[in-house]
Each structure stands twice: as C-alpha cells, then as structure tokens.
Scaffold this motif. Structure first.
Motif, PDB file in Angstrom:
ATOM      1  N   ASP A   1       0.864  -1.181   0.000  1.00 59.75           N
ATOM      2  CA  ASP A   1       0.000   0.000   0.000  1.00 59.75           C
ATOM      3  C   ASP A   1       0.899   1.229   0.000  1.00 59.75           C
ATOM      4  OD1 ASP A   1      -1.760   2.063   0.417  1.00 59.75           O
ATOM      5  OD2 ASP A   1      -2.858   1.086   2.044  1.00 59.75           O
ATOM      6  N   LEU A   2       0.988   1.902  -1.142  1.00 58.23           N
ATOM      7  CA  LEU A   2       1.851   3.076  -1.239  1.00 58.23           C
ATOM      8  C   LEU A   2       1.242   4.306  -0.588  1.00 58.23           C
ATOM      9  CD1 LEU A   2       3.443   2.870  -4.808  1.00 58.23           C
ATOM     10  CD2 LEU A   2       4.344   2.088  -2.617  1.00 58.23           C
ATOM     11  N   ASN A   3      -0.023   4.233  -0.187  1.00 59.43           N
ATOM     12  CA  ASN A   3      -0.609   5.319   0.587  1.00 59.43           C
ATOM     13  C   ASN A   3      -0.016   5.333   1.994  1.00 59.43           C
ATOM     14  OD1 ASN A   3      -2.733   5.986  -1.452  1.00 59.43           O
ATOM     15  ND2 ASN A   3      -3.406   3.926  -0.944  1.00 59.43           N
ATOM     16  N   ALA A   4      -0.015   4.158   2.614  1.00 60.10           N
ATOM     17  CA  ALA A   4       0.480   4.026   3.981  1.00 60.10           C
ATOM     18  C   ALA A   4       1.940   3.597   4.034  1.00 60.10           C
ATOM     19  CB  ALA A   4      -0.378   3.017   4.745  1.00 60.10           C
ATOM     20  N   MET A   5       2.525   3.269   2.857  1.00 55.41           N
ATOM     21  CA  MET A   5       3.901   2.756   2.769  1.00 55.41           C
ATOM     22  C   MET A   5       4.063   1.516   3.653  1.00 55.41           C
ATOM     23  SD  MET A   5       5.219   4.499   0.425  1.00 55.41           S
ATOM     24  CE  MET A   5       6.949   4.008   0.485  1.00 55.41           C
ATOM     25  N   THR A   6       3.172   0.555   3.440  1.00 58.77           N
ATOM     26  CA  THR A   6       3.206  -0.704   4.178  1.00 58.77           C
ATOM     27  C   THR A   6       3.244  -1.877   3.197  1.00 58.77           C
ATOM     28  OG1 THR A   6       0.785  -0.779   4.274  1.00 58.77           O
ATOM     29  CG2 THR A   6       1.933   0.255   6.126  1.00 58.77           C
ATOM     30  N   TYR A   7       3.691  -3.032   3.710  1.00 66.89           N
ATOM     31  CA  TYR A   7       3.661  -4.241   2.908  1.00 66.89           C
ATOM     32  C   TYR A   7       3.268  -5.416   3.795  1.00 66.89           C
ATOM     33  CZ  TYR A   7       7.968  -6.271   4.819  1.00 66.89           C
ATOM     34  OH  TYR A   7       8.902  -6.848   5.648  1.00 66.89           O
ATOM     35  N   ALA A   8       2.773  -6.481   3.151  1.00 70.85           N
ATOM     36  CA  ALA A   8       2.416  -7.701   3.883  1.00 70.85           C
ATOM     37  C   ALA A   8       2.613  -8.882   2.942  1.00 70.85           C
ATOM     38  CB  ALA A   8       0.973  -7.646   4.375  1.00 70.85           C
ATOM     39  N   ILE A   9       3.029 -10.009   3.509  1.00 66.88           N
ATOM     40  CA  ILE A   9       3.152 -11.238   2.731  1.00 66.88           C
ATOM     41  C   ILE A   9       2.322 -12.316   3.408  1.00 66.88           C
ATOM     42  CG2 ILE A   9       5.402 -10.664   1.761  1.00 66.88           C
ATOM     43  CD1 ILE A   9       6.688 -12.493   3.833  1.00 66.88           C
ATOM     44  N   SER A  10       1.620 -13.123   2.600  1.00 63.25           N
ATOM     45  CA  SER A  10       0.757 -14.185   3.119  1.00 63.25           C
ATOM     46  C   SER A  10       1.081 -15.469   2.367  1.00 63.25           C
ATOM     47  CB  SER A  10      -0.718 -13.821   2.924  1.00 63.25           C
ATOM     48  OG  SER A  10      -1.017 -12.570   3.511  1.00 63.25           O
ATOM     49  N   LYS A  11       1.466 -16.501   3.095  1.00 64.26           N
ATOM     50  CA  LYS A  11       1.899 -17.749   2.455  1.00 64.26           C
ATOM     51  C   LYS A  11       0.703 -18.486   1.867  1.00 64.26           C
ATOM     52  CE  LYS A  11       5.107 -21.592   3.057  1.00 64.26           C
ATOM     53  NZ  LYS A  11       4.303 -22.674   2.516  1.00 64.26           N
ATOM     54  N   ILE A  12       0.884 -18.959   0.637  1.00 67.69           N
ATOM     55  CA  ILE A  12      -0.122 -19.774  -0.036  1.00 67.69           C
ATOM     56  C   ILE A  12       0.435 -21.192  -0.144  1.00 67.69           C
ATOM     57  CG2 ILE A  12      -1.335 -20.162  -2.202  1.00 67.69           C
ATOM     58  CD1 ILE A  12      -1.530 -17.167  -2.540  1.00 67.69           C
ATOM     59  N   ASP A  13      -0.164 -22.091   0.616  1.00 63.53           N
ATOM     60  CA  ASP A  13       0.323 -23.480   0.637  1.00 63.53           C
ATOM     61  C   ASP A  13      -0.211 -24.285  -0.532  1.00 63.53           C
ATOM     62  OD1 ASP A  13       1.849 -23.354   3.101  1.00 63.53           O
ATOM     63  OD2 ASP A  13      -0.076 -23.151   4.124  1.00 63.53           O
ATOM     64  N   VAL A  14      -1.423 -23.944  -0.985  1.00 67.20           N
ATOM     65  CA  VAL A  14      -2.013 -24.699  -2.087  1.00 67.20           C
ATOM     66  C   VAL A  14      -3.048 -23.826  -2.782  1.00 67.20           C
ATOM     67  CG1 VAL A  14      -3.870 -25.704  -0.694  1.00 67.20           C
ATOM     68  CG2 VAL A  14      -3.053 -26.920  -2.735  1.00 67.20           C
ATOM     69  N   ILE A  15      -3.179 -24.033  -4.095  1.00 66.47           N
ATOM     70  CA  ILE A  15      -4.277 -23.448  -4.865  1.00 66.47           C
ATOM     71  C   ILE A  15      -5.084 -24.611  -5.424  1.00 66.47           C
ATOM     72  CG2 ILE A  15      -4.887 -22.124  -6.926  1.00 66.47           C
ATOM     73  CD1 ILE A  15      -2.535 -20.328  -6.394  1.00 66.47           C
ATOM     74  N   THR A  16      -6.403 -24.490  -5.365  1.00 67.22           N
ATOM     75  CA  THR A  16      -7.270 -25.587  -5.773  1.00 67.22           C
ATOM     76  C   THR A  16      -8.305 -25.108  -6.785  1.00 67.22           C
ATOM     77  OG1 THR A  16      -8.812 -25.188  -3.947  1.00 67.22           O
ATOM     78  CG2 THR A  16      -7.022 -26.743  -3.546  1.00 67.22           C
ATOM     79  N   LEU A  17      -8.856 -26.093  -7.497  1.00 66.75           N
ATOM     80  CA  LEU A  17     -10.052 -25.876  -8.313  1.00 66.75           C
ATOM     81  C   LEU A  17     -11.258 -26.271  -7.490  1.00 66.75           C
ATOM     82  CD1 LEU A  17      -8.827 -27.690 -11.575  1.00 66.75           C
ATOM     83  CD2 LEU A  17      -8.677 -25.254 -11.090  1.00 66.75           C
ATOM     84  N   ILE A  18     -12.340 -25.501  -7.584  1.00 63.96           N
ATOM     85  CA  ILE A  18     -13.548 -25.829  -6.843  1.00 63.96           C
ATOM     86  C   ILE A  18     -14.759 -25.408  -7.665  1.00 63.96           C
ATOM     87  CG2 ILE A  18     -13.557 -23.619  -5.578  1.00 63.96           C
ATOM     88  CD1 ILE A  18     -14.748 -25.190  -3.191  1.00 63.96           C
ATOM     89  N   GLY A  19     -15.840 -26.190  -7.584  1.00 59.91           N
ATOM     90  CA  GLY A  19     -17.056 -25.834  -8.291  1.00 59.91           C
ATOM     91  C   GLY A  19     -17.851 -27.045  -8.708  1.00 59.91           C
ATOM     92  N   SER A  20     -18.926 -26.772  -9.436  1.00 53.59           N
ATOM     93  CA  SER A  20     -19.788 -27.878  -9.882  1.00 53.59           C
ATOM     94  C   SER A  20     -19.108 -28.713 -10.961  1.00 53.59           C
ATOM     95  CB  SER A  20     -21.115 -27.327 -10.401  1.00 53.59           C
ATOM     96  OG  SER A  20     -20.898 -26.400 -11.474  1.00 53.59           O
ATOM     97  N   ALA A  21     -18.071 -28.169 -11.623  1.00 55.39           N
ATOM     98  CA  ALA A  21     -17.336 -28.934 -12.629  1.00 55.39           C
ATOM     99  C   ALA A  21     -16.321 -29.868 -11.986  1.00 55.39           C
ATOM    100  CB  ALA A  21     -16.627 -27.973 -13.586  1.00 55.39           C
ATOM    101  N   ILE A  22     -16.179 -29.804 -10.680  1.00 56.68           N
ATOM    102  CA  ILE A  22     -15.231 -30.645  -9.955  1.00 56.68           C
ATOM    103  C   ILE A  22     -15.981 -31.852  -9.402  1.00 56.68           C
ATOM    104  CG2 ILE A  22     -13.461 -30.726  -8.176  1.00 56.68           C
ATOM    105  CD1 ILE A  22     -13.058 -28.650 -10.504  1.00 56.68           C
TER     106      ILE A  22
END
Length: 470
Positions: A361-382
């Motif tokens: 956020d360049l307004n507040a000059m802040t940063y954050a990192i969030s770990k992503i362990d997995v990405i999945t597909l989800i829905g009625s096609a699954i």
C-alpha cells in the motif's frame, strides 16, 4: 504538600563521598542540617518563556555548626535514577526537566507529576558528607505541545461532505505525540460536467464524532482547516478552531495539479500541511534473493488507488522498486510491515520459503506477505459437486512459476482459490478465458480431460489461466 525535612547527619558518623583524600581531621562536633524544601505550583511549559532555569522548590539552605563546612551542592534524585542539579534557590535546568517529563510520560500536554528526593553534599574542601531526604518532592509539569487527538478523518468532496469515517488519517497506529504526522490519500472526483473537480475538504478529530454520538451537532465545534477559505496552497499552516469561523476549507486545485488522487499530510506538532498530487503507476516490482536479485515479480494496482498485489516465490530477503529495470527510488525496510525510500536494509526473509501473496500500500507505505500453501479448483465442474464442496489440488511448478493440474472435469463451473478458503480466489474478470480477478465470475467448463494452468501473479496485468483439452 507538607514540608519534607532532611535527616541530620554528623560528619563523624556515616558520611558519604570523599571529595579528596586529606590528612586533615574533621572537627569533632560538627552537625549538619536545617535543609528543608517545599513544592511550588504547576510548571506549564506552554506559557513558560524561553528561560534557562525554572523554579521547582522553595529551599531553606543547609547549615553547619562549623564555618569551615561552607561548600554545598544540591541534587534531585528521581525514581528512574536520573540526578539533576538544583541550586540553593530551588532552580533546575528548564530544558532538562521538560525532557525528563517527555521521556517518562510522553509529550501530551497534561499535568504530569515527577517525584524526587533531594540531597545535599556539604564539604569543608577536604571532607564531605551527603544528606538525603526521606520524603519526596512532587514536581508538577505540563509539556509544551498542542492538543493532538488520537483519530482524525477527512471530510470533503471525496465523501460528499458526509459526517463519516470513510477516509481516516493514519500516523502508523502509534501514540500521536510519538508520531504527530497523519496522512490520507483520497480520490479526485468528477464534477457535474464529468471532468475532475477541485477537492474541497476539512479535517476533523474524533471529538466531532463523540459529539455526534452524544446527540450533539457534528459541525458545531472545532475543525482542522485553513485560515483562508479555498486557498490553492499545497503547503502551509493549519488552523484549528471553530468550524467556518476560524477553520475554513482547504482546496486542492486539480487544474493546476492534474492527479487521480491527493495525499494529505498534516504535522500536528508543527501545525503544517502538505498536499501532494498522485497518479499511481499500474505496476511496482518485488525483487530479491529468490531470483538472485536479477528477476522481478510485478505487483498490479488493480483499482488505481495505490494498493498493489502480486504473487511469487520468496526465499530470503527482498525489497520493492517502482521501475522494472532500474533501482531509482526503490523502497527498503522501515520497520515491521513498513517500507520507505531510506537507503536502509532489505525486507527480512519470510519465516519459510514458499509461494506468497504480496501486498503493498503506497498510501500508507506498508507491505504484507501471506503464504499460499495450495491453490485448488472448486465448483460444480469438480466431480459434479454442485454444492461446491470438493477441491482439486494444483501443483506449483517453480521453473515456470505457475500452478498446474491435469484431470477430468464434468460439465459445470469452477473457480480457483487459495488455501481452501475464499479469502483469496480468482474468477472471470471480463468473460474471457484469459484474465482473472479476485472474486471474479464463475468459469464455465464442458466435460472432458484437461490440463489447467494458473499464473496467479500479475504478469503484465491480472492473473491468467489456460485450459487445454488432453
């Protein structure tokens, strides 16, 4: 306060510091005493002139039965271990006393009470004794500082002059007397003709909302404004006073300063303001150890409001820069979760290597990192799960910096999501098969075997995916 008397101490008994070694013996019947002190009134630094000394006590000087013991120095001994010289008239260094108050209590201009014992060092030039009080002296001070509220808000063109908290000013969430500089970024809005319009505004403290909550008139009180209504200055002095009588509206002249946003910064200690026109770039870039400090990960400014998001593998230290191919104006670590163009250290490595969502956020000059362990597909096609309760896990391909899955889909719809939750998810951005966005639309699919890839990072724009029949 009751007068605090000093205990009498004979120099033939348990006397203190020797000033120097000497073969002369002290007189045998010397007594030392008579020193008393009492407090004076409150010391208000807001009205105190620029003086070197300030009186904190009424002192009755120490006496000695021998005229030889005529060299006397006095000290105040404070609870935190500080020792301060005090003269026989009860005066101390004015700046040193205020500095001690600020150190112990902060600069908020309210009454603060310091407690101290007094000691006298009495000497004949060769031998000395220390006399220390058993009771304490209360010294009441008010530091020199304006009243700064804990919260401030923008009220003006960007929120329709509503008595709302849509645009809070921030000082990093610390005590306002530790950091009296508050800022906010607000969008430039269009006028009735559809063109960008001048931004008129005032700043209001928490007290106005407290007044409103108590059933009073939000506008009937003090505001932070300008002495001249609608002046076009980008810097100057603020005025704090009654609304529309002392505090008038600021105006950001958008014709003279073309911008999509304006950053409003107010230093309440110095009582100054700065207006900064801002048009945020579409991208900034993360660079660091995971690419050998040679490759960058783009972060995209989705809403044009200075809030950037990207995705990539982090391993080791990193930093950010505004340009893809050079280091001009890069941002370094400026404390936990903060960045600045300070020439300082790199942002520290994450707790463990892995794929991360990166927000700046360049307004507040802040940063954050969030770990992503997995990405999945989800829905009625699954697996035909119309309740959207089944996830197919994708695999991260670090060489290609993309997530991959192969398998069978049924006819239906699907989306992508991170860590099996909906806090971060991707769907159609505009009805095409190329671009995705957070909380986007469902993606249709027909039954068949497919290879699906997802580039969650903002490589040239929003996230992209492919779906290829096998």
């Amino acid at each position: 306060m009751a007068v605090a008397a000093l205990a009498l101490t004979s120099c033939n008994e348990d006397f203190g510091d020797w000033l120097s070694q000497s073969t002369n013996e002290a007189p045998t019947a010397v007594t030392i005493g008579g020193l008393t002190f009492s407090p004076v009134g409150t010391i208000d630094y807001r009205t105190l002139e620029d003086v070197d000394l300030v009186k904190v006590a009424n002192v009755t000087p120490v006496s000695a039965s021998s005229e030889d013991y005529n060299k006397v120095t006095y000290h105040l001994l404070f609870d935190d271990g500080t020792q301060m010289d005090i003269d026989a008239d009860g005066n101390v260094d004015a700046k040193a006393l205020e500095a001690l108050v600020v150190k112990m209590f902060g600069r908020e201009p309210v009454e603060r009470t310091l407690q101290a014992k007094m000691e006298a060092i009495v000497s004949n030039g060769s031998m000395a004794t220390r006399v220390t009080s058993d009771q304490v002296l209360n010294i009441v001070c008010i530091p020199d500082a304006p009243v700064i509220e804990s919260e401030y808000y923008y009220i003006g063109s960007s929120n329709g002059w509503a008595a709302s908290k849509d645009y809070p000013l921030s000082n990093g969430g610390v005590d306002p007397y530790e950091n009296p500089v508050f800022s906010v970024v607000v969008p430039i809005t269009n006028g009735d003709d559809g063109n960008p319009a001048d931004n008129w505004f005032k700043i209001v403290g928490k007290s106005a909302f407290d007044r409103l909550d108590a059933g009073g008139d939000f506008w009937d009180g003090d505001f932070v404004g300008y002495a001249e209504n609608g002046a076009n200055d980008l810097t100057g002095k603020i005025t704090i006073g009654y609304n529309d009588q002392e505090a008038f509206a600021f105006k950001f002249d958008v014709a003279a300063n073309p911008a999509k946003y304006v950053r409003i910064t107010i230093n309440f200690m110095e009582e100054t303001f700065t207006l900064e026109p801002i048009s945020f770039a579409d991208f900034i870039y993360e660079i660091g150890n995971s690419t050998g400090w040679s490759g960058v990960e783009p972060l995209y400014n989705f809403e044009g409001n200075g809030k950037y998001r990207g995705f990539g593998y982090l391993e080791g230290e990193f930093k950010f820069r505004p340009n893809e191919n050079d280091w001009n104006g890069d941002w370094e670590f400026d404390g936990e979760g903060k960045i600045a163009d300070n020439g300082g250290a790199n942002c520290p490595a994450p707790a463990e290597p892995g794929y991360y969502m990166i927000d700046v956020d360049l307004n507040a000059m802040t940063y954050a990192i969030s770990k992503i362990d997995v990405i999945t597909l989800i829905g009625s096609a699954i697996n035909g799960d119309t309740s959207w309760g089944t996830d197919y896990e994708m695999t991260y391909n670090r060489d290609l910096d993309q997530w991959e899955w192969e398998g069978e889909l049924t006819s239906g719809e699907f989306k992508f999501r991170a860590n099996r939750g909906w806090a971060v998810n991707w769907g159609y951005a505009d009805g095409t098969t190329a671009y995705l966005k957070h909380d986007g639309g469902n993606i249709p699919a027909t039954a068949g075997n497919y290879k699906i890839t997802l580039k969650a990072k903002c490589d040239g724009g929003p996230a992209t995916f492919t779906i290829t029949p096998l």
